[in-house]
Design a protein around this motif. Structure first.
Motif, PDB file in Angstrom:
ATOM      1  N   SER A   1       6.346   4.518  -5.388  1.00 50.62           N
ATOM      2  CA  SER A   1       7.373   5.559  -4.666  1.00 50.62           C
ATOM      3  C   SER A   1       6.436   6.344  -3.590  1.00 50.62           C
ATOM      4  O   SER A   1       5.257   6.606  -3.743  1.00 50.62           O
ATOM      5  CB  SER A   1       7.915   6.404  -5.677  1.00 50.62           C
ATOM      6  N   ASP A   2       7.221   6.542  -2.536  1.00 52.48           N
ATOM      7  CA  ASP A   2       6.393   7.460  -1.617  1.00 52.48           C
ATOM      8  C   ASP A   2       6.803   8.932  -1.818  1.00 52.48           C
ATOM      9  O   ASP A   2       7.151   9.625  -0.796  1.00 52.48           O
ATOM     10  CB  ASP A   2       6.858   7.027  -0.138  1.00 52.48           C
TER      11      ASP A   2
ATOM     12  N   ALA B   1      10.936   1.362 -18.468  1.00 48.55           N
ATOM     13  CA  ALA B   1      11.495   2.396 -17.679  1.00 48.55           C
ATOM     14  C   ALA B   1      10.629   2.844 -16.370  1.00 48.55           C
ATOM     15  O   ALA B   1      11.283   3.104 -15.264  1.00 48.55           O
ATOM     16  CB  ALA B   1      12.038   3.604 -18.332  1.00 48.55           C
ATOM     17  N   ALA B   2       9.473   2.883 -16.511  1.00 47.36           N
ATOM     18  CA  ALA B   2       8.542   3.261 -15.489  1.00 47.36           C
ATOM     19  C   ALA B   2       8.624   2.221 -14.518  1.00 47.36           C
ATOM     20  O   ALA B   2       8.862   2.487 -13.120  1.00 47.36           O
ATOM     21  CB  ALA B   2       7.223   3.760 -15.903  1.00 47.36           C
ATOM     22  N   ALA B   3       8.563   1.011 -14.976  1.00 42.96           N
ATOM     23  CA  ALA B   3       8.333  -0.101 -13.838  1.00 42.96           C
ATOM     24  C   ALA B   3       9.862  -0.148 -13.306  1.00 42.96           C
ATOM     25  O   ALA B   3       9.771  -0.608 -12.058  1.00 42.96           O
ATOM     26  CB  ALA B   3       7.965  -1.631 -14.770  1.00 42.96           C
ATOM     27  N   ARG B   4      10.899  -0.012 -13.563  1.00 40.53           N
ATOM     28  CA  ARG B   4      12.314   0.036 -13.125  1.00 40.53           C
ATOM     29  C   ARG B   4      12.238   1.131 -11.961  1.00 40.53           C
ATOM     30  O   ARG B   4      12.962   0.778 -11.067  1.00 40.53           O
ATOM     31  CB  ARG B   4      13.104  -0.045 -13.929  1.00 40.53           C
ATOM     32  N   ASN B   5      11.378   2.281 -12.319  1.00 36.42           N
ATOM     33  CA  ASN B   5      11.295   3.118 -10.956  1.00 36.42           C
ATOM     34  C   ASN B   5      10.274   3.204 -10.286  1.00 36.42           C
ATOM     35  O   ASN B   5       9.870   4.250  -9.978  1.00 36.42           O
ATOM     36  CB  ASN B   5      11.729   4.464 -11.858  1.00 36.42           C
ATOM     37  N   ARG B   6       9.838   1.938  -9.949  1.00 40.46           N
ATOM     38  CA  ARG B   6       8.475   1.592  -9.116  1.00 40.46           C
ATOM     39  C   ARG B   6       7.104   2.412  -9.596  1.00 40.46           C
ATOM     40  O   ARG B   6       6.601   2.863  -8.778  1.00 40.46           O
ATOM     41  CB  ARG B   6       8.883   2.031  -7.824  1.00 40.46           C
ATOM     42  N   ILE B   7       7.023   2.452 -10.935  1.00 44.68           N
ATOM     43  CA  ILE B   7       5.675   3.114 -11.555  1.00 44.68           C
ATOM     44  C   ILE B   7       5.109   1.939 -12.591  1.00 44.68           C
ATOM     45  O   ILE B   7       5.786   1.616 -13.282  1.00 44.68           O
ATOM     46  CB  ILE B   7       6.207   4.213 -12.368  1.00 44.68           C
TER      47      ILE B   7
ATOM     48  N   THR C   1       0.745  -1.257  -0.020  1.00 39.40           N
ATOM     49  CA  THR C   1       0.108  -0.147  -0.014  1.00 39.40           C
ATOM     50  C   THR C   1       0.722   1.323  -0.009  1.00 39.40           C
ATOM     51  O   THR C   1       0.305   2.314  -0.194  1.00 39.40           O
ATOM     52  CB  THR C   1      -0.953  -0.074   1.429  1.00 39.40           C
ATOM     53  N   GLY C   2       2.194   1.119   0.410  1.00 35.57           N
ATOM     54  CA  GLY C   2       3.031   2.346   0.479  1.00 35.57           C
ATOM     55  C   GLY C   2       2.800   2.982   1.739  1.00 35.57           C
ATOM     56  O   GLY C   2       3.519   3.711   2.021  1.00 35.57           O
ATOM     57  N   ARG C   3       2.074   2.645   2.582  1.00 37.14           N
ATOM     58  CA  ARG C   3       1.778   3.302   4.039  1.00 37.14           C
ATOM     59  C   ARG C   3       2.941   3.101   4.912  1.00 37.14           C
ATOM     60  O   ARG C   3       3.278   1.787   5.063  1.00 37.14           O
ATOM     61  CB  ARG C   3       0.493   2.732   4.453  1.00 37.14           C
TER      62      ARG C   3
END
Length: 561
Positions: free
Chosen positions: A483-484, A222-228, A108-110
């Motif tokens: 990403s947080d 590229a997005a997935a490698r950067n947690r998107i 969840t990113g919490r």
């Protein structure tokens, strides 16, 4: 004639003319293009897998009252899994015994640990921070929530962007134009050699087909490698086109790290004494609220007092003995457990809760000293992110929240929102998003919680922020930011625009080189073999141009204090 049929005709004609090398070039270019596309897609799948593959390999299952270690893949629905401090949850299920603090950030990113007890659900991929729980497995293996999200995101790599359809249509058109151009060349020049060269130039529109697909796949990689996580090429294309952006407030624009904002004292107690007692009790506690108390104490240069006894009550608070006095710092459950009287503080507590604050009671020997209120502060990067988005073309910003106007409107004004809608229920939020989208097409909704899920689903592009996020919101969204930091939103918005720019460059490169090749073929400047080399050159050029997107780097976020 289809593209495959045209390629086959070109290869057969080349062999019949004794140009075996040219036929090989046609087949090699086509096979190579498919291989490159598959390679980029596989890289995307691996990057996504790294983000979502969070479950452990072994766990403990209760068998006849004894904990038995078992491989996760051998756990069956209905088994009772025992999870201890520091272990990773490997199943979805209900807690049947015990209680624990869970770190749900991977899902969840919490950042704040969540108290879970008997009757609560837990999900694979989360961690037991403190405590021991028995969980009856309801979903295991590929049926867990985490596995379902992984499958949806990976399958979405096949969710083609509209611009990829443009590329296919253009390639199909080139096939027809190529056939007509070949016939016209033979009629005008009476040269089978020149007509054959033109055929070879037009017979392999691989670069045109790859113009969009390679760029979309590379940007998703590229997005997935950067947690998107972008759940399909369509959303990668559309995100950067959205000109209206709606934000949820709590957990999206506000931080998960609480700040101490209110102190209410009773009797002869002053703020310094109250904070001194609270800090002394919480000095060894790592809970976010305890950290806020210690931060405020340091700011006021208040030092903790040594204590002889300290007890921690999971999900309730802390107890310590300081100078022979029993000090309690915690919620109403802790006060009830120790039969403490908090009625003189209830009116103050209600007032703070109505303002959206979290309340802790401070009691000495079961008598109230006062209460402390904590608020979620605005994210330090939020205003900068809105400024970045506005600079990239976003025209309208709307704040939609269930909070009271007295807390939402000042924030909206501070950050430059064009509209602010307060006290909006989840169903109303979805209807409002639909209404705004009708007036201002191209709407992107940003949220984090269960109450945002309907609105995320109704938006043209829904973005779930990892911070304080819920599983429902992540599943309903088209893009999920693990990403947080809100800068990731501006990053993916800019990446979408860069992707479309690269696609347009690829179209010009592929089509322009074909036009030049045809002209040179008609004039007799190109030979059949050289025509094949033209294909190799512009196909590699398109792939190389798209591969620049793999170098995407997110904004370097400033470290948290």
């Amino acid at each position: 004639m289809t593209l495959d049929g045209f390629l086959a005709a070109g290869a057969i004609t080349a062999v019949a003319a004794g140009e075996a090398m040219t036929a090989f070039e046609i087949l090699w270019i086509n096979a190579g293009a498919e291989l490159l596309t598959a390679w980029i897609t596989e890289r995307s799948r691996r990057s996504i897998d790294e983000i979502l593959k969070l479950t452990s390999h072994h766990t403990f299952v209760l068998v006849d009252g004894v904990e038995v270690e078992r491989a996760v893949e051998d756990v069956r629905k209905g088994d009772t899994v025992v999870l201890h401090t520091g272990e990773k949850v490997s199943v979805d299920g209900e807690i049947v015994q015990g209680q624990a603090l869970l770190n749900e950030a991977p899902l969840t990113g919490r950042e704040e640990f969540v108290h879970r007890k008997a009757g609560d659900m837990v999900h694979a991929g989360t961690f037991v921070r403190e405590g021991v729980i028995h969980v009856r497995a309801q979903q295991v293996g590929d049926a867990t929530y985490l596995a379902r999200v992984m499958d949806k995101v990976q399958d979405s790599l096949e969710n083609r962007a509209p611009i990829e359809g443009v590329a296919d249509h253009l390639a199909s058109t080139l096939v027809k134009v190529g056939l007509g151009t070949t016939v016209a060349t033979y009629i005008l020049t009476a040269s089978a050699w020149r007509a054959f060269t033109v055929l070879l130039v037009m017979a392999c529109p691989c670069a045109t087909v790859l113009a969009a697909s390679t760029a979309i796949s590379a940007s998703m990689n590229a997005a997935a490698r950067n947690r998107i996580l972008v759940k399909g090429g369509r959303f990668m294309e559309e995100a950067g086109k959205c000109t209206t952006i709606c934000f949820d407030k709590t957990g999206t624009l506000t931080s998960t790290e609480p700040a101490l904002t209110d102190i209410t004292c009773l009797g002869h107690t002053d703020e310094k004494s109250l904070l001194e007692m609270a800090c002394s009790v919480e000095v060894h506690n790592h809970h976010p609220l305890a950290q806020a108390i210690k931060a405020e104490s340091e700011k006021r240069q208040i030092s903790p007092i040594a204590h002889s006894v300290c007890d921690y009550y999971l999900g309730m608070g802390m107890r310590a003995v300081i100078k022979d006095d029993e000090i309690l710092v915690g919620n109403a459950k802790l006060a009830a457990k120790h039969k403490a009287n908090i009625s003189p503080l209830e009116a103050h507590a209600t007032r703070l809760r109505n303002k959206g604050l979290t309340v802790l009671y401070v009691l000495r020997n079961s008598q109230p000293m006062g209460i402390i209120g904590f608020a979620a502060t605005a994210r330090p990067e939020a205003a900068k992110v809105i400024e970045r988005l506005r600079g990239m073309g976003a025209k309208r910003f709307v704040l939609i929240t269930g909070d009271e106007p007295n807390s939402a409107r000042p924030l909206a004004k501070e950050m430059g929102f064009d509209e602010c809608h307060c006290q909006i229920m989840p169903e109303e939020k979805a209807l409002l998003v639909e209404e705004i989208a009708q007036k201002h097409p191209g709407l992107l909704m940003v949220g984090d919680g269960i109450n945002d899920a309907l609105a995320l689903a109704k938006a043209d592009v829904g973005v779930a922020v990892g911070t304080s996020g819920s599983e429902v919101a992540v599943e309903a969204a088209d893009i999920a930011l693990a990403s947080d930091n809100l800068h990731a939103l501006a990053d993916v918005y800019g990446l979408s625009q860069k992707t479309l720019q690269v696609v347009r460059q690829n179209f010009w490169l592929a089509t322009g080189s074909n036009i030049i090749g045809v002209a040179m073929g008609v004039l007799g400047i190109l030979s059949p073999v050289t025509a094949g080399l033209v294909h190799i050159g512009h196909t590699l050029g398109v792939v190389a141009n798209s591969s620049r997107l793999l170098a995407f780097k997110p904004t370097e976020y400033p470290p948290k204090n």
